[in-house]
Design a protein around this motif. Sequence first.
Motif, PDB file in Angstrom:
ATOM      1  N   GLN A  40      47.991  40.173  54.477  1.00 10.66           N
ATOM      2  CA  GLN A  40      47.851  41.544  53.974  1.00 10.66           C
ATOM      3  C   GLN A  40      48.961  42.479  54.432  1.00 10.66           C
ATOM      4  OE1 GLN A  40      45.302  42.034  51.640  1.00 10.66           O
ATOM      5  NE2 GLN A  40      45.218  39.835  51.982  1.00 10.66           N
ATOM      6  N   TYR A 222      38.034  39.001  42.505  1.00 13.01           N
ATOM      7  CA  TYR A 222      38.572  39.200  43.856  1.00 13.01           C
ATOM      8  C   TYR A 222      37.965  38.155  44.776  1.00 13.01           C
ATOM      9  CZ  TYR A 222      39.831  41.477  48.267  1.00 13.01           C
ATOM     10  OH  TYR A 222      40.332  41.754  49.509  1.00 13.01           O
ATOM     11  N   ARG A 228      42.304  38.430  48.063  1.00 15.89           N
ATOM     12  CA  ARG A 228      43.353  38.668  47.087  1.00 15.89           C
ATOM     13  C   ARG A 228      42.771  38.540  45.694  1.00 15.89           C
ATOM     14  NH1 ARG A 228      47.969  34.387  47.060  1.00 15.89           N
ATOM     15  NH2 ARG A 228      48.255  35.309  45.009  1.00 15.89           N
TER      16      ARG A 228
END
Length: 734
Positions: A40, A222, A228
């Motif tokens: 992330q 998702y 992701r």
Amino acid sequence: MSAVSRRNSILPVPIKNIERELICPICKELFTHPLILPCQHSVCHKCVRELLLLNHEDSFDAGSECSLPGSPGPRSRVPSPSMERLDRLARSGSISSPGWRRGSVTPRITAFPCPGCQHDVDLGERGVSMLFRNFTLESIVERYRQAARAAVAIMCNMCKPPQQEATKSCMDCKASYCNECFKFHHPWGTPKAQHEYVGPTMNFRPKVLMCPEHEMEKVNMYCEVCRRPVCHLCKLGGSHANHKVTTMSSAYKILKEKLSKAIHYLISKEDQVKTQISHLEVLINETEENGQLAERRTNEHFERLLEILQERKFEMLRSIEQSRTGRLDQLRGQVDEYQGMLENSGLVGYAQEVLKETDQSCFVQTAKQLHTRIAKSTESLRTFHPVADPSFDEFVLDTSREETLLKELCFGGVPDPPIIDLSRSRVYNEGLVCWQLAEDTLATDYQVLEYRKLGVEKDEEEGSSHWCSTVPVYGPSTVVCDLEANSLYSFRVRSCRNSLYSPYSPEVTFHTPPAPVFGFLFNDKCGFSSERLTLSKLRDSVESVAGMAFLLAAERVQTGSYMGLDYIIGDTGISQGRHYWTFRVEPHSYLVKVGVASDSKLLEWIHNPRDSSSPRYDHDSGHDSGSEDTCYDLSQPFTLLTVGMGKVLIPKASISSATAGNDHGNRVLPMPQRIGVYLDYEAGRVYFYDANTMRCLYERQVDCTGTMYPAFGLMGSGKVHLEEFITAKRLSYM
């Protein structure tokens, strides 16, 4: 403004105040086409390519675009620890190179440490193409650039010189236009008139985000595991087939709500943050002052050492000079004396002149004293010995010890904190907490362990209960007493040296069991089979060995499968109260039964053993035959849980009817490293726990009319170890 009103009206943050969030951790510049790593964190596309050592002609397909217009030119780079680590990995070959890129002599490197969190990132065979572009961050960076260069206008891409200032940007054409050019290139009544346009911008993001693995599919879900966006093909048969996914709208709603709540919380704590910032500024000033003071004191100490060395040097050199001068005077005097022994010089010459005296009285008066001198010189000639030693061995200085001390000279102040050893620490109603001391050269005086009980969420926000301290501990472990059952405790430890304490170790938490610890050893008399069971000397572990007796008994069975459990119990029974004990089953064990049994049932097992060619002969056989499930609703004087081959088998009676028809995967769990058993005698109930996490694996009613004993049954190869804390009290009385 109150916290409530502040929460309801969030003031916009000036774009110039968030520059630190827009800096790439590698190039230390504003992000350019940032990509989202699996952890992330975001990194510039160009920086990722440089990390992976890809050639410049590689195509860029991040998200929905197959190519990227105009990658930025060369930029000045600022060295960073992450880049230095990457360079070392690349030189040493530590970065994985799963394959070679066609037409290139450079290996295709797909793994590297994230510059933000240092976690290893493996992009797989697809490399950069599997990463999403962070369009949200890209838009924010663009707004920041526009705010920073407000005086610099975006020019029309279609005007002939001189270019006009752009008033619109078309997101479909990915170009900027002035009013006239926009009307010309987007005439009414044509499809281009339906294009989406925004204010002048340099950031052209796609309308729809596409899946990097399936280029023609839109992302519409998702993945909660990988965190992701994915498409429906990823879920159906791709790498996310077994992952938990949710709809994009649901994820958007949940994440936006979480982010909003987090922002509201931070805003409501603005006064607290300002107070903490003020406190940190005070600490910065104190750090600066104390650092300067420490420097001055250190300089004073070394100057004092230099003064002492200079004084000692002067005294020792003076002693050497005095000794050298005295020895030279003595040796020169001896030389003069021997010079007098030579003919026509000194004593010999004088004696020759005395011999010329003819007056007897005068001769005798002088010759007596002269003869004594000559005799003395003659004696010294026979026994020649220098009056002084030319060696200065007594002035050789041995400074090896002092040199060692100076090399080991360090600040004898704050020691490094110890680290609590989770693998050796055990917490029950009493806790054995072990730690590893810091690996520095100076020994510590003692350690102090602190602990506190963690309460409900409200108490935790208010700081929970206060810390309790132990007496100084002169070793790597200590025992904490009187801990409450079924409670969560936090522990930390620090060292002390010369009245200076180290920082605290990282806090660790332990969950106490629901009852006091029950101490016992294995019983080597009641029903113990020495032919098939091997007991340790301390009676704290038992091992099942398939010996000759087992082989001979099996030879009698011609059909079916042979079944036989060898039972062993604890040497202490339970007739009241609540008790808890733990043990370890070796992972290689074939089949082990663990639990409790009454004295009456044990007599039946031990004195009336039955061998059978079928595992269905008894409901406690340990096999998943299903026959034992028919009587699980009845209260039995025993309960045994099946453990073996690295698994724990949960009986069917504990599985809901809705899932009972599913495969056995619902009933088979990984075997914990440590298993705990909790018996509530009055309630007539037994529980089985994962002793490391205190998660209840299984519970059942049990008939506690007699004396209950910890019971174990082993078949084939297997081994059980009682926890050291369980056996400690029993062994202390042996």
